[in-house]
Every structure is written in C-alpha cells, then in structure tokens.
Design a protein around this motif. Sequence first.
Motif, mmCIF file in Angstrom:
data_model
loop_
_atom_site.group_PDB
_atom_site.id
_atom_site.type_symbol
_atom_site.label_atom_id
_atom_site.label_comp_id
_atom_site.label_asym_id
_atom_site.label_seq_id
_atom_site.Cartn_x
_atom_site.Cartn_y
_atom_site.Cartn_z
ATOM 1 N N VAL A 215 -1.667 3.746 6.100
ATOM 2 C CA VAL A 215 -1.226 3.149 6.535
ATOM 3 C C VAL A 215 0.324 3.118 7.622
ATOM 4 C CG1 VAL A 215 0.994 2.068 5.635
ATOM 5 C CG2 VAL A 215 -0.205 2.912 3.681
ATOM 6 N N LEU A 216 -0.055 4.668 7.876
ATOM 7 C CA LEU A 216 1.018 4.925 9.588
ATOM 8 C C LEU A 216 0.381 3.917 10.461
ATOM 9 C CD1 LEU A 216 3.094 5.989 10.561
ATOM 10 C CD2 LEU A 216 1.448 8.312 10.375
ATOM 11 N N VAL A 217 -1.064 4.418 10.709
ATOM 12 C CA VAL A 217 -2.100 3.975 11.336
ATOM 13 C C VAL A 217 -1.702 2.315 11.685
ATOM 14 C CG1 VAL A 217 -4.476 3.124 12.321
ATOM 15 C CG2 VAL A 217 -4.259 5.684 11.825
ATOM 16 N N LEU A 218 -1.484 1.712 10.411
ATOM 17 C CA LEU A 218 -1.849 -0.267 11.040
ATOM 18 C C LEU A 218 -0.205 -0.784 10.831
ATOM 19 C CD1 LEU A 218 -3.743 -0.751 7.271
ATOM 20 C CD2 LEU A 218 -4.625 -0.987 9.635
ATOM 21 N N ALA A 219 1.008 -0.092 10.137
ATOM 22 C CA ALA A 219 2.264 -0.172 10.235
ATOM 23 C C ALA A 219 2.717 -0.838 11.545
ATOM 24 C CB ALA A 219 2.754 0.394 9.574
ATOM 25 N N PRO A 220 2.397 0.218 12.762
ATOM 26 C CA PRO A 220 3.117 0.288 13.919
ATOM 27 C C PRO A 220 2.995 -1.641 14.678
ATOM 28 C CG PRO A 220 2.624 2.544 13.982
ATOM 29 C CD PRO A 220 1.958 1.197 12.659
ATOM 30 N N GLY A 221 1.647 -1.988 14.311
ATOM 31 C CA GLY A 221 1.495 -3.198 14.890
ATOM 32 C C GLY A 221 1.477 -4.419 13.929
ATOM 33 N N LEU A 222 1.878 -4.290 12.943
ATOM 34 C CA LEU A 222 1.762 -5.239 11.836
ATOM 35 C C LEU A 222 4.149 -5.583 11.368
ATOM 36 C CD1 LEU A 222 -0.770 -5.256 9.223
ATOM 37 C CD2 LEU A 222 -0.364 -6.939 11.106
ATOM 38 N N ALA B 204 0.843 -1.073 -0.011
ATOM 39 C CA ALA B 204 -0.215 -0.124 -0.078
ATOM 40 C C ALA B 204 1.161 1.493 0.198
ATOM 41 C CB ALA B 204 -0.773 -0.022 1.411
ATOM 42 N N ALA B 205 1.579 1.317 0.998
ATOM 43 C CA ALA B 205 2.960 2.530 1.239
ATOM 44 C C ALA B 205 3.741 2.587 -0.494
ATOM 45 C CB ALA B 205 3.921 1.997 2.648
ATOM 46 N N GLN B 206 4.110 1.645 -1.084
ATOM 47 C CA GLN B 206 4.127 1.859 -2.532
ATOM 48 C C GLN B 206 3.941 1.808 -3.321
ATOM 49 O OE1 GLN B 206 7.576 0.888 -2.616
ATOM 50 N NE2 GLN B 206 8.529 0.099 -1.064
ATOM 51 N N PHE B 207 2.912 1.800 -3.614
ATOM 52 C CA PHE B 207 1.715 2.083 -4.264
ATOM 53 C C PHE B 207 0.975 3.624 -4.643
ATOM 54 C CE2 PHE B 207 -3.323 2.094 -5.206
ATOM 55 C CZ PHE B 207 -3.420 1.556 -7.045
ATOM 56 N N MET B 208 1.042 3.666 -3.194
ATOM 57 C CA MET B 208 1.046 5.121 -2.438
ATOM 58 C C MET B 208 1.718 6.490 -3.612
ATOM 59 S SD MET B 208 0.636 6.659 1.453
ATOM 60 C CE MET B 208 1.894 6.233 1.402
ATOM 61 N N PHE C 232 10.855 3.845 8.254
ATOM 62 C CA PHE C 232 9.660 3.393 7.553
ATOM 63 C C PHE C 232 8.608 4.500 7.612
ATOM 64 C CE2 PHE C 232 5.837 1.681 5.770
ATOM 65 C CZ PHE C 232 6.126 1.124 4.612
ATOM 66 N N LEU C 233 8.305 4.332 9.002
ATOM 67 C CA LEU C 233 6.657 5.526 9.564
ATOM 68 C C LEU C 233 6.850 6.818 9.454
ATOM 69 C CD1 LEU C 233 6.733 2.627 13.178
ATOM 70 C CD2 LEU C 233 4.931 3.030 10.868
ATOM 71 N N THR C 234 8.365 6.762 10.161
ATOM 72 C CA THR C 234 9.135 8.788 9.581
ATOM 73 C C THR C 234 9.086 8.825 9.013
ATOM 74 O OG1 THR C 234 10.792 8.465 11.229
ATOM 75 C CG2 THR C 234 11.020 10.415 10.164
ATOM 76 N N GLY C 235 9.304 8.419 7.538
ATOM 77 C CA GLY C 235 8.711 8.255 6.094
ATOM 78 C C GLY C 235 7.387 8.651 5.544
ATOM 79 N N LEU C 236 6.776 7.872 6.365
ATOM 80 C CA LEU C 236 5.011 7.930 6.343
ATOM 81 C C LEU C 236 5.153 8.849 6.775
ATOM 82 C CD1 LEU C 236 4.109 3.982 6.599
ATOM 83 C CD2 LEU C 236 3.371 5.593 4.715
ATOM 84 N N ALA C 237 4.635 9.515 8.019
ATOM 85 C CA ALA C 237 4.835 11.167 8.382
ATOM 86 C C ALA C 237 4.712 11.874 8.147
ATOM 87 C CB ALA C 237 5.349 11.048 10.240
ATOM 88 N N VAL C 238 6.436 11.884 7.316
ATOM 89 C CA VAL C 238 6.356 12.912 6.118
ATOM 90 C C VAL C 238 6.137 13.286 5.213
ATOM 91 C CG1 VAL C 238 8.816 13.845 5.082
ATOM 92 C CG2 VAL C 238 8.806 13.055 7.698
ATOM 93 N N PHE C 239 5.780 12.021 4.546
ATOM 94 C CA PHE C 239 4.532 12.156 3.176
ATOM 95 C C PHE C 239 2.942 12.605 3.009
ATOM 96 C CE2 PHE C 239 2.342 10.331 -0.012
ATOM 97 C CZ PHE C 239 3.105 9.906 -0.932
ATOM 98 N N ALA D 151 11.683 8.828 -0.513
ATOM 99 C CA ALA D 151 12.980 8.360 -0.266
ATOM 100 C C ALA D 151 13.427 7.947 0.943
ATOM 101 C CB ALA D 151 14.005 10.167 -0.902
ATOM 102 N N VAL D 152 11.962 7.724 1.752
ATOM 103 C CA VAL D 152 12.774 7.807 2.857
ATOM 104 C C VAL D 152 11.684 5.796 2.631
ATOM 105 C CG1 VAL D 152 12.389 7.193 5.170
ATOM 106 C CG2 VAL D 152 12.217 9.075 4.153
ATOM 107 N N ILE D 153 10.264 6.215 2.225
ATOM 108 C CA ILE D 153 9.304 4.811 2.407
ATOM 109 C C ILE D 153 9.892 4.081 1.129
ATOM 110 C CG2 ILE D 153 7.230 4.334 1.858
ATOM 111 C CD1 ILE D 153 6.064 7.367 2.389
#
Length: 474
Positions: free
Chosen positions: A200-207, A39-43, A100-107, A135-137
């Motif tokens: 994605v940022l909500v789902l990623a940390p627990g998975l 999902a992150a790559q697709f985004m 990865f999570l930092t990149g999602l937050a910045v994006f 570039a982070v994600i």
Amino acid sequence: MAIDSHTTTSTDPASRTAPPPGAGRLSGRARLVLFVLCAAQFMVALDFSVLNVALPVLGKDLGLGQSALQWAVTAFALPSGGFLLLFGRIADLYGRKRLFLTGLAVFGAASLLATLAWDPASFLTGRALQGLGAAVIVPTGMSLLTTTFPEGPLRDKALGISGTLLSLGFTVGMVLGGVMTDTLGWRSTMGLLAVAALVVLVLAPGLLPESRTPERPRLDVPGAVTVTGGLLAVIYALSTAAQRGFGDMDVWGTLVAGLVLLAAFAAVESKSPAPLVSLPMLGRRTVAWGNLGGLVTFSMMSTVVFVLTLYLQETLELSSFLTGLVFGVQGIASVVAGSYAPRVIGRFGARRTLVGSLAGQGVLGLALLAVGTESGALLATVAVSLASMCHLGAIVSYGVVVTSGVPDAEQGLATGLVTTTQQVGLTIGIPLLGVLATTQATLFDGVRTVLAVDAAIVLAAALLVAAGLRRAKP
C-alpha cells in the motif's frame, strides 16, 4: 479535491430519492484510489483478529505467560483507540495524505519488529507501534475517502465497499490466522501485515490527492492531552476487565480516571479558540445519534461472534477449522450486504437504513436464542450471517449519517469520531457482556443470557436512534 463522478452532490441522505441511472459510477482512477484506501483499512481490521488464535503458540515461543497474553491484544488496542481523535485533527491541519503515508510506514516497520521479536518486550513494543500506526491510518484513510468522493451515491458506494472490507477483515483474520499459524507459524501472521503495508505504501503516493484545511489554527494541546488520556484510560479499563473482572479496584480506578479526563476534555473544548473537537459538531443530532448507532452495532456484534465461538467449540465441540467455516459464511454474507447497502441508502435514506439495520440485528440476535445442541451449528450459521448483513447496513449508514453535511475542513474531525466509535465499540462489548457467558450454571446458559441482553440493547438503541434522528434537521 473530489474525484469526478457521473453524479452531483446530494442533499441530506435521509431525503434522497432513488439515484438516476449511472449515478455513483466509479471511474478507473477512482477505483484505484478506493482500492488503496480500502486495502489499508482491511489490513488494520485483519490485525485485530489474525493473531487471536495464535496466542497460545506465541506465548510458549516467546515465554509470555498465560496471564500476560492479554497484552498482545491490549498493547495494540490502547494506542489504536486512544490516539484516533488526535491524529484525525492533525491530519486536517497538516495534510491527510502525508500523515496517512507516515502511518503506513510506522505500521509496516512495527509489523516487521513483531515478526522478528526475540522476547516479550520486543513483541509488545511492535504491537504498540502497530496500534499507533493504525491510529494514524484509520482516521486519515477515512477522511481521505470522504473528501475524495463527493457526498451522494458515489460516497455511499465508497463507504459501502470500505465497510464491507472492514467487517470482512475481522472474519478473514480469524480463519487466516489459524491456517497460517498451523502451517507457517505465528510469525507469518505479523509478516503478512508487514508485506501488506509495504504494498500500500508503494501504491499510495502516486494515487492519493493531498488535502488539508485552508487555515492553520494552533493545535488544541490541552484538549489533545485530556481526550487522549481519557480514551487510553477507558480502553485500558474495559480491556483488562475481561481478565480481572469489574470487581477489581484497579479497573474501577482507571475507569473513573478516564471518565474524569473526558469530562475535563469537554470543559476545555468549550473554552478553546481552536478546539480539537467542535462541541457544536457533537451537538449535531446526526453526529450524536449516528455514532450511538455505530457504537452499539460494533460492540454488540463483536460480542455475538465471541460467544458463538465459545458455543461452537466448547458446547458443540467443533474444530477450529469448522468454526472458521461458520464465520467464513458470515464473511460472504457481509460482502453481499456491503454491495447492496449503498442502493438501500439511496432508496430509503441513511437514517432509515441505520434504524432498520439495528432493528434487524436485534431481532436476529433474539433468533439466536433458539440455538440448541442438535442443529445448533446450522442455525447459528444462518442467523449470524443474516445478522451480519444487518450489521453491515448499520456500519455503512451510520458513516453516511455522521459525515453528511459536514464541510471538508472538518471531515477529519467527523471521521475521527466515526473511527473512534468503531474502535471503542470493538473494545467494550466483550468485557461488558462476555463475562456473563462464564458466570452462569453452564456455558450454554451463559451464551443464551449474553445473546438475550445483546439483542435487547440493540433493539433499545434502534428505538433511541429513530427518535433522535427524527428530530434532526436535514
């Protein structure tokens, strides 16, 4: 830590036989992890194309002049391509999940800024920050995928799904961007990305599992400065060449400066005790020739899509909606190819699949030369869809070739090279060949010229990659 599968780690993919029944089957948790990463790559892929058809409307709304519209694309392309290797290495050292999570937050924050932009400066700032987040994600997401799914059928399947969604993201973006701009306005395209990043940022940390190298060597700062500066300069030069032409001295000056910095990077890495990119890794034939195949398939396919868009709209005078349908069929073909690519790799090996896919893409590029003004739309739809299936085979197989046999501690480096190849390939194709489409006697002649050169380059690359990989050690 790799997710458990119903298979064991494979040896070199080129020598694999058909996997046993049940090999490569994803567990329920593995599917959720793969969903988040894909999902992150697709985004990010969506971000490359969703704004393109909205540029004229956006320019009028924000007061961004025609000559400055290219910066809506370039502001994203520069950081997204220039910082990939750096962030791939930082993720290896300090934690891939964390970065990865930092990149999602910045994006996500950058997408919100672009959505609410009140003038050109605020919009371009948002686009540049989107590129930085991408570039982070991209490298961290890819290295999380290759370290989470063990080498063999399971990783091949994961890379197949990821590659399919990457290609589909570009196609969906072209169609979705036009629909959303016409119905909801251009700001909705950026708002969609902000919402996607939040989900994605909500789902990623627990998975997602955390992973990093066991050692903590010092970051190679001189290498980081030279490679990032070199990539930024080269991408800027090639991006602006599409508007200014290669005769512009600024383009040449920036291009030469970028190449000098990249040469300096190679010199720095040869003496660094903790290099950003291991020269022995670049010396691996699978890494070098696999990335060449990836560079060619991305750059040449993006050029085909560009000139066919001109052909369909300018020569055949199709509407944006009908043009979108043509590329929608292409997207469906990509999904089909992505689902079968891992099976083909398991049967014939990644190396043979890469060479065969490049050859197929080149031959179908030649078939596009038969496009005429009568049945052109139908022929273009069929040929570009089949070419896209070969393109997907090349995308998945080159990722497998490059990352196979690389230890987990260096997966960030390997996937950083893979994703840098993707971004640079997407950047250079249109500037290098697209200008031929507008310098011939007619646009139709220009399109045919580009398609012929494009196909010749892909077929030549197939021969070179075949020869190079044949001499590579398993």
